[in-house]
Design a protein around this motif. Structure first.
Motif, short mmCIF file in Angstrom:
data_model
loop_
_atom_site.label_atom_id
_atom_site.label_comp_id
_atom_site.label_asym_id
_atom_site.label_seq_id
_atom_site.Cartn_x
_atom_site.Cartn_y
_atom_site.Cartn_z
N GLY A 120 0.04 3.31 -0.67
CA GLY A 120 -0.60 3.18 0.64
C GLY A 120 -1.13 4.50 1.15
N VAL A 121 -0.35 5.55 0.98
CA VAL A 121 -0.78 6.88 1.44
C VAL A 121 -1.99 7.36 0.64
CG1 VAL A 121 -0.10 9.31 1.56
CG2 VAL A 121 1.51 7.53 2.27
N ILE A 122 -1.94 7.21 -0.68
CA ILE A 122 -3.06 7.66 -1.52
C ILE A 122 -4.34 6.91 -1.18
CG2 ILE A 122 -3.92 7.73 -3.89
CD1 ILE A 122 -0.98 8.14 -4.77
N ALA A 123 -4.24 5.59 -0.95
CA ALA A 123 -5.43 4.80 -0.61
C ALA A 123 -6.06 5.28 0.69
CB ALA A 123 -5.06 3.33 -0.51
N SER A 124 -5.24 5.51 1.70
CA SER A 124 -5.80 5.93 3.00
C SER A 124 -6.42 7.32 2.90
CB SER A 124 -4.71 5.91 4.07
OG SER A 124 -3.65 6.80 3.75
N LEU A 125 -5.79 8.24 2.20
CA LEU A 125 -6.35 9.59 2.05
C LEU A 125 -7.66 9.57 1.27
CD1 LEU A 125 -3.13 11.71 1.33
CD2 LEU A 125 -4.45 11.59 3.45
N SER A 126 -7.77 8.70 0.27
CA SER A 126 -9.01 8.63 -0.50
C SER A 126 -10.16 8.12 0.36
CB SER A 126 -8.82 7.74 -1.73
OG SER A 126 -8.63 6.38 -1.36
N LEU B 96 -2.44 1.86 4.99
CA LEU B 96 -1.11 2.34 5.38
C LEU B 96 -0.12 1.18 5.55
CD1 LEU B 96 -2.08 5.15 7.92
CD2 LEU B 96 -1.13 5.42 5.62
N GLY B 97 -0.66 -0.04 5.72
CA GLY B 97 0.22 -1.20 5.77
C GLY B 97 1.02 -1.38 4.49
N VAL B 98 0.43 -1.00 3.35
CA VAL B 98 1.14 -1.09 2.07
C VAL B 98 2.33 -0.13 2.08
CG1 VAL B 98 0.93 -0.79 -0.43
CG2 VAL B 98 -0.96 -1.79 0.87
N THR B 99 2.14 1.05 2.64
CA THR B 99 3.26 1.99 2.80
C THR B 99 4.35 1.39 3.68
OG1 THR B 99 1.86 3.94 2.53
CG2 THR B 99 3.90 4.24 3.75
N ALA B 100 3.95 0.70 4.74
CA ALA B 100 4.93 0.09 5.64
C ALA B 100 5.77 -0.95 4.92
CB ALA B 100 4.23 -0.53 6.84
N TYR B 101 5.15 -1.73 4.01
CA TYR B 101 5.93 -2.71 3.25
C TYR B 101 7.05 -2.03 2.46
CZ TYR B 101 2.22 -6.15 4.12
OH TYR B 101 1.32 -7.01 4.71
N GLY B 102 6.76 -0.86 1.93
CA GLY B 102 7.78 -0.15 1.17
C GLY B 102 8.94 0.34 2.02
N LEU B 103 8.72 0.43 3.32
CA LEU B 103 9.77 0.90 4.23
C LEU B 103 10.51 -0.23 4.94
CD1 LEU B 103 7.77 3.85 5.88
CD2 LEU B 103 9.42 3.99 4.01
N GLY B 104 9.93 -1.44 4.95
CA GLY B 104 10.52 -2.56 5.68
C GLY B 104 11.85 -3.01 5.10
N GLN B 105 12.76 -3.40 5.99
CA GLN B 105 14.11 -3.81 5.58
C GLN B 105 14.42 -5.27 5.92
OE1 GLN B 105 16.11 -1.81 3.78
NE2 GLN B 105 14.50 -0.24 3.85
N GLU B 106 13.57 -5.90 6.73
CA GLU B 106 13.80 -7.27 7.14
C GLU B 106 12.53 -8.08 6.97
OE1 GLU B 106 16.68 -8.42 8.04
OE2 GLU B 106 17.81 -6.55 8.31
N PHE C 97 -9.98 0.03 7.29
CA PHE C 97 -9.34 -0.03 5.97
C PHE C 97 -8.35 1.11 5.75
CE2 PHE C 97 -13.16 -2.65 4.73
CZ PHE C 97 -12.43 -3.82 4.58
N ILE C 98 -8.54 2.23 6.43
CA ILE C 98 -7.55 3.31 6.35
C ILE C 98 -6.21 2.83 6.91
CG2 ILE C 98 -6.92 5.56 7.33
CD1 ILE C 98 -9.97 6.25 7.10
N VAL C 99 -6.25 2.22 8.09
CA VAL C 99 -5.01 1.72 8.69
C VAL C 99 -4.42 0.57 7.86
CG1 VAL C 99 -3.98 0.69 10.76
CG2 VAL C 99 -5.77 2.42 10.99
N ALA C 100 -5.29 -0.31 7.35
CA ALA C 100 -4.81 -1.41 6.51
C ALA C 100 -4.11 -0.89 5.26
CB ALA C 100 -5.97 -2.32 6.12
#
Length: 409
Positions: A379-385, A295-305, A290-293
């Motif tokens: 995403g970052v806050i969720a993984s750190l928590s 971070l997937g939310v963070t990745a969505y914020g960075l995706g361009q395509e 779930f920590i890696v999952a």
């Protein structure tokens, strides 16, 4: 994994659920697109999310107690009837062209009540249908079948259906699929309820709460999930379709394909787990997944395509499948069977307790700082928590140590 289908009632359960879960894949795509058709802002879907989760949370404390007292199967049938009626009403309103956001708020709330009655009962029913030696395989079936229908086939077909025929058709099909689930449940052999008739519903609920409080690994994990869900669920549900629609200029079919990629990842992970089993450190496996999952939310914020979103979704699907299979197996093996309905309900209730807040905040927060920064930060806050809960609470990993010790020759 296919060995679990030698058990007749398990096969019936998943035949019905496969059909109804396929329909739910239509539902989630159609609901997001219909809400944004009515009002193209994150606040619109946020309100629907709040309406869906608040009634569900109110019912959850009693759902598990009723499941343990009255039986899992009757509760699931009632839940399917409730969901069929709610989705059918949305289909009718959409077809007539009179649907408003407040309609979706109320009817999604009724749908959420059905979810609250169904989910804990289904999780508690599985150990009654297969022997303990097949629980990992049975849970892997869930994490294969559910993503296949809910995230892969359902969204792909549902997105196409919405694009061609409109949301009303997708809702109507979903409503009809619950009938298949009701028929399958009705064909299963009746099972006696587990709870004594001498107790009251409230005393049953209190007994479940006392048990959860007595298990550090259990209450610690539920609180960790509660904080993580607060930070990532609302942004994922609300901002991902908004980003695809408005920034990447994708349609309902594009959103469906991104969800479908997550389904592929979940299916692959579940198939591997069914063959290899779960690592001995089960709780640590749950948290890492779930920590890696998150971070997937963070990745969505960075995706361009759009294809990048699909890749992120696939990785996230792998992690969710691993985490959920490990968590369900842990509950089913460590919690007494007569308590399993209540503990599953408390799992759902505590884990999602702040979900309405998540939906309520995502609109104003994203309006203030932007859609992409909100996804990255959450995403970052969720993984750190999650890391903090696993490391900081004394005794959290004792359940892993005792399991590893008992497994040693």
């Amino acid at each position: 994994m296919l060995s679990v289908f030698r058990h007749r009632d398990f096969t019936l359960l998943w035949a019905g659920m496969a059909v109804s879960t396929l329909g739910d894949g239509f539902y989630y795509v159609a609901l997001a697109w219909l809400a944004y058709d009515i009002d193209n802002s994150p606040t619109a879907l946020s309100l629907v999310g709040v309406g869906w989760t608040l009634p569900a949370l109110a019912v959850l404390p009693f759902s598990g107690a009723l499941s343990d007292r009255l039986g899992r199967r009757p509760m699931m049938i009632v839940a399917d009837v409730i969901r069929a009626v709610a989705v059918g009403a949305i289909a009718l309103l959409a077809w007539l062209g009179h649907v408003e956001i407040w309609h979706l708020v109320i009817l999604s709330g009724i749908f959420g009540i059905g979810d609250s009655l169904f989910g804990p009962s289904m999780s508690a029913l599985v150990p009654e249908l297969v022997p303990g030696s097949l629980l990992v395989q049975a849970n892997s079936v869930e994490q294969t079948m559910r993503p296949l229908m809910l995230q892969f086939v359902g969204p792909a077909l549902g997105g196409t259906m919405v694009a061609i025929w409109g949301a009303s058709v997708a809702f109507a099909v979903d409503s009809a699929t619950f009938i298949a689930s009701i028929v399958a449940l009705a064909l299963m052999r009746s099972r006696p309820p587990a709870a004594s008739s001498q107790s009251t519903i409230l005393s049953d609920v209190r007994e479940g709460v006392r048990y959860v409080r007595s298990q550090t690994w259990l209450w610690g994990t539920l609180l960790a999930f509660c904080v993580a869900v607060l930070t990532f669920w609302g942004p994922y549900e609300v901002l991902l379709p908004y980003l695809i629609r408005n920034d990447l200029h994708g349609g309902a079919d594009g959103y469906g394909l991104v969800l479908a990629a997550g389904g592929v990842g979940s299916i692959v992970a579940a198939l591997i787990l069914a063959k290899t089993g779960i690592p001995r450190h089960r709780l640590v496996t749950v948290f890492l997944a779930f920590i890696v999952a998150s971070l997937g939310v963070t990745a969505y914020g960075l995706g361009q395509e759009l294809w990048q979103m699909a890749v992120f979704s696939a990785v996230e699907g792998v992690c969710f499948a691993i985490g959920l299979v490990a968590w369900q197996t842990l509950l089913q093996t460590e919690v007494p069977k007569e308590m399993l309905g209540r503990v599953n309900a408390l799992d759902w209730m505590v884990s999602t307790a702040l979900l309405p807040v998540s939906f309520a905040l995502v609109g104003p927060v994203s309006a203030a700082i932007g859609v992409r920064p909100t996804l990255v930060a959450c995403g970052v806050i969720a993984s750190l928590s999650l890391i903090a809960f696993l490391v900081a609470i004394p005794g959290m990993r004792a359940v892993d140590r005792s399991h590893a010790a008992s497994a040693d020759p």
